[in-house]
Design a protein around this motif. Structure first.
Motif, PDB file in Angstrom:
ATOM      1  N   ARG A  71      -9.379   5.635   7.032  1.00 62.16           N
ATOM      2  CA  ARG A  71     -10.506   4.949   6.413  1.00 62.16           C
ATOM      3  C   ARG A  71     -11.175   3.920   7.323  1.00 62.16           C
ATOM      4  O   ARG A  71     -12.225   3.388   6.987  1.00 62.16           O
ATOM      5  CB  ARG A  71     -10.043   4.265   5.130  1.00 62.16           C
ATOM      6  CG  ARG A  71      -9.700   5.252   4.031  1.00 62.16           C
ATOM      7  CD  ARG A  71      -8.982   4.599   2.878  1.00 62.16           C
ATOM      8  NE  ARG A  71      -8.826   5.527   1.753  1.00 62.16           N
ATOM      9  CZ  ARG A  71      -7.977   5.356   0.747  1.00 62.16           C
ATOM     10  NH1 ARG A  71      -7.203   4.272   0.729  1.00 62.16           N
ATOM     11  NH2 ARG A  71      -7.899   6.243  -0.228  1.00 62.16           N
ATOM     12  N   GLY A 127     -14.776   0.591  -3.990  1.00 60.17           N
ATOM     13  CA  GLY A 127     -14.493   1.195  -5.279  1.00 60.17           C
ATOM     14  C   GLY A 127     -15.370   0.694  -6.421  1.00 60.17           C
ATOM     15  O   GLY A 127     -16.090  -0.302  -6.296  1.00 60.17           O
ATOM     16  N   GLN A 180      -9.517  -3.774   5.399  1.00 61.50           N
ATOM     17  CA  GLN A 180      -8.430  -3.259   4.571  1.00 61.50           C
ATOM     18  C   GLN A 180      -7.286  -4.264   4.621  1.00 61.50           C
ATOM     19  O   GLN A 180      -7.209  -5.073   5.551  1.00 61.50           O
ATOM     20  CB  GLN A 180      -7.968  -1.892   5.064  1.00 61.50           C
ATOM     21  CG  GLN A 180      -9.070  -0.835   5.019  1.00 61.50           C
ATOM     22  CD  GLN A 180      -8.586   0.522   5.475  1.00 61.50           C
ATOM     23  OE1 GLN A 180      -7.964   1.265   4.725  1.00 61.50           O
ATOM     24  NE2 GLN A 180      -8.890   0.862   6.723  1.00 61.50           N
ATOM     25  N   GLN A 232      -9.967  -2.065  -0.036  1.00 63.06           N
ATOM     26  CA  GLN A 232      -8.723  -1.306  -0.082  1.00 63.06           C
ATOM     27  C   GLN A 232      -7.542  -2.212   0.242  1.00 63.06           C
ATOM     28  O   GLN A 232      -7.452  -2.762   1.333  1.00 63.06           O
ATOM     29  CB  GLN A 232      -8.759  -0.143   0.923  1.00 63.06           C
ATOM     30  CG  GLN A 232      -9.824   0.899   0.651  1.00 63.06           C
ATOM     31  CD  GLN A 232      -9.509   1.746  -0.567  1.00 63.06           C
ATOM     32  OE1 GLN A 232      -8.345   1.989  -0.902  1.00 63.06           O
ATOM     33  NE2 GLN A 232     -10.547   2.219  -1.251  1.00 63.06           N
ATOM     34  N   THR A 233      -6.648  -2.372  -0.729  1.00 61.57           N
ATOM     35  CA  THR A 233      -5.426  -3.145  -0.516  1.00 61.57           C
ATOM     36  C   THR A 233      -4.224  -2.273  -0.882  1.00 61.57           C
ATOM     37  O   THR A 233      -4.142  -1.743  -1.990  1.00 61.57           O
ATOM     38  CB  THR A 233      -5.407  -4.419  -1.375  1.00 61.57           C
ATOM     39  OG1 THR A 233      -6.495  -5.259  -0.991  1.00 61.57           O
ATOM     40  CG2 THR A 233      -4.104  -5.190  -1.184  1.00 61.57           C
ATOM     41  N   TYR A 234      -3.316  -2.122   0.059  1.00 60.98           N
ATOM     42  CA  TYR A 234      -2.125  -1.292  -0.131  1.00 60.98           C
ATOM     43  C   TYR A 234      -0.925  -2.197  -0.391  1.00 60.98           C
ATOM     44  O   TYR A 234      -0.872  -3.327   0.112  1.00 60.98           O
ATOM     45  CB  TYR A 234      -1.878  -0.435   1.112  1.00 60.98           C
ATOM     46  CG  TYR A 234      -3.113   0.308   1.578  1.00 60.98           C
ATOM     47  CD1 TYR A 234      -3.403   1.580   1.119  1.00 60.98           C
ATOM     48  CD2 TYR A 234      -4.006  -0.288   2.479  1.00 60.98           C
ATOM     49  CE1 TYR A 234      -4.551   2.250   1.533  1.00 60.98           C
ATOM     50  CE2 TYR A 234      -5.148   0.368   2.904  1.00 60.98           C
ATOM     51  CZ  TYR A 234      -5.419   1.636   2.423  1.00 60.98           C
ATOM     52  OH  TYR A 234      -6.550   2.278   2.841  1.00 60.98           O
ATOM     53  N   LYS A 253      -3.321   6.166   5.975  1.00 61.49           N
ATOM     54  CA  LYS A 253      -4.473   5.948   5.095  1.00 61.49           C
ATOM     55  C   LYS A 253      -5.438   4.929   5.709  1.00 61.49           C
ATOM     56  O   LYS A 253      -6.660   5.097   5.655  1.00 61.49           O
ATOM     57  CB  LYS A 253      -3.998   5.463   3.730  1.00 61.49           C
ATOM     58  CG  LYS A 253      -3.273   6.515   2.914  1.00 61.49           C
ATOM     59  CD  LYS A 253      -2.748   5.939   1.605  1.00 61.49           C
ATOM     60  CE  LYS A 253      -1.998   6.990   0.812  1.00 61.49           C
ATOM     61  NZ  LYS A 253      -1.410   6.425  -0.430  1.00 61.49           N
ATOM     62  N   VAL A 263     -14.615   2.299   5.167  1.00 59.10           N
ATOM     63  CA  VAL A 263     -13.787   1.944   4.015  1.00 59.10           C
ATOM     64  C   VAL A 263     -14.612   2.089   2.732  1.00 59.10           C
ATOM     65  O   VAL A 263     -15.653   1.445   2.582  1.00 59.10           O
ATOM     66  CB  VAL A 263     -13.257   0.497   4.135  1.00 59.10           C
ATOM     67  CG1 VAL A 263     -12.265   0.205   3.013  1.00 59.10           C
ATOM     68  CG2 VAL A 263     -12.606   0.274   5.496  1.00 59.10           C
TER      69      VAL A 263
END
Length: 231
Positions: free
Chosen positions: A185, A192, A117, A147-149, A181, A189
């Motif tokens: 995860r 998507g 992530q 997943q990149t926030y 989050k 992870v």
């Protein structure tokens, strides 16, 4: 959980402080590694294309880059930080990311990336966070990170000590949300639809691609068939 912070400047300003805040919500200090740019890597890509057409170890800067690559590979979470420089990330951050073009899904992605992530952090006194975060998030996606926030803030200050308590509370709340989050995860992870679809397109292309080094890599991994790095 191992966390790597890659800072787009050498100094520890607002952007670094936010990245560090997120990291410390995730793990203990001894599990946090830090890279500062340009202190730890100060080379520009010279465009020789050796990394694409031959091998990554043929890059003129391979020896200097290798310690950073090893930290990236070992981390569970990558935190990329950059203040806004003329609406984009710093030149030194861009120079580092340029050296990893060969790791994009269109070339030779590393399977470990698909279980990581990432967080991209950008600050400015005024505007430009969106485009700056995109500079870094693009590489995270094309590396295969599922997943990149994003944490971008107009801090209305030129140093962390001058940031208002109200703004720091807002930043802390956002950092808490992201950290929760990530921890939820961790170890599972989800990959998507966008990543799956892009990988599938690359899989088809690499069956009869233009670069032998890429084609050989994909076929060796079994990715031109049904095998996937996240399975």
């Amino acid at each position: 959980m191992k966390v790597l912070i890659i800072s787009g400047t050498n100094h520890k300003g607002s952007t670094y402080s936010i990245g560090r805040l997120v990291a410390e919500k995730l793990t203990k200090a001894e599990n946090i590694s830090e890279v500062f740019l340009p202190r730890d890597f100060d080379e520009f890509c010279c465009g020789c294309t050796n990394c694409f057409t031959k091998s990554a170890d043929k890059c003129p800067h391979y020896a200097k880059l290798r310690p950073i690559t090893e930290l990236i590979d070992a981390a569970d979470v990558l935190i990329l930080t950059s203040p806004v420089y003329v609406y984009h990330c710093t030149g030194q951050m861009k120079a580092l990311l340029d050296h990893y073009g060969w790791r994009w899904m269109s070339h030779r992605p590393d399977e470990r990336m698909f279980s990581k992530q990432a967080v991209v952090v950008a600050t400015a006194a005024g505007a430009g966070m969106k485009s700056t975060m995109k500079d870094m998030a693009d590489s995270c996606f094309f590396w295969g990170i599922p997943q990149t926030y994003k944490l971008g803030k107009a801090v209305r200050a030129v140093d962390w000590n001058s940031v208002s308590p109200k703004m720091k509370d807002s930043i802390n709340a956002k950092a808490d949300s992201i950290a929760k989050k990530i921890m939820k995860r961790q170890g599972k992870v989800p990959v998507g639809i966008k990543t799956r679809a892009f990988f599938k397109i690359m899989s088809l292309i690499q069956r009869n691609g233009w670069c032998k080094a890429d084609m050989d890599y994909w076929k060796e991994k079994g990715w031109t068939g049904s095998k996937r790095p996240w399975k």
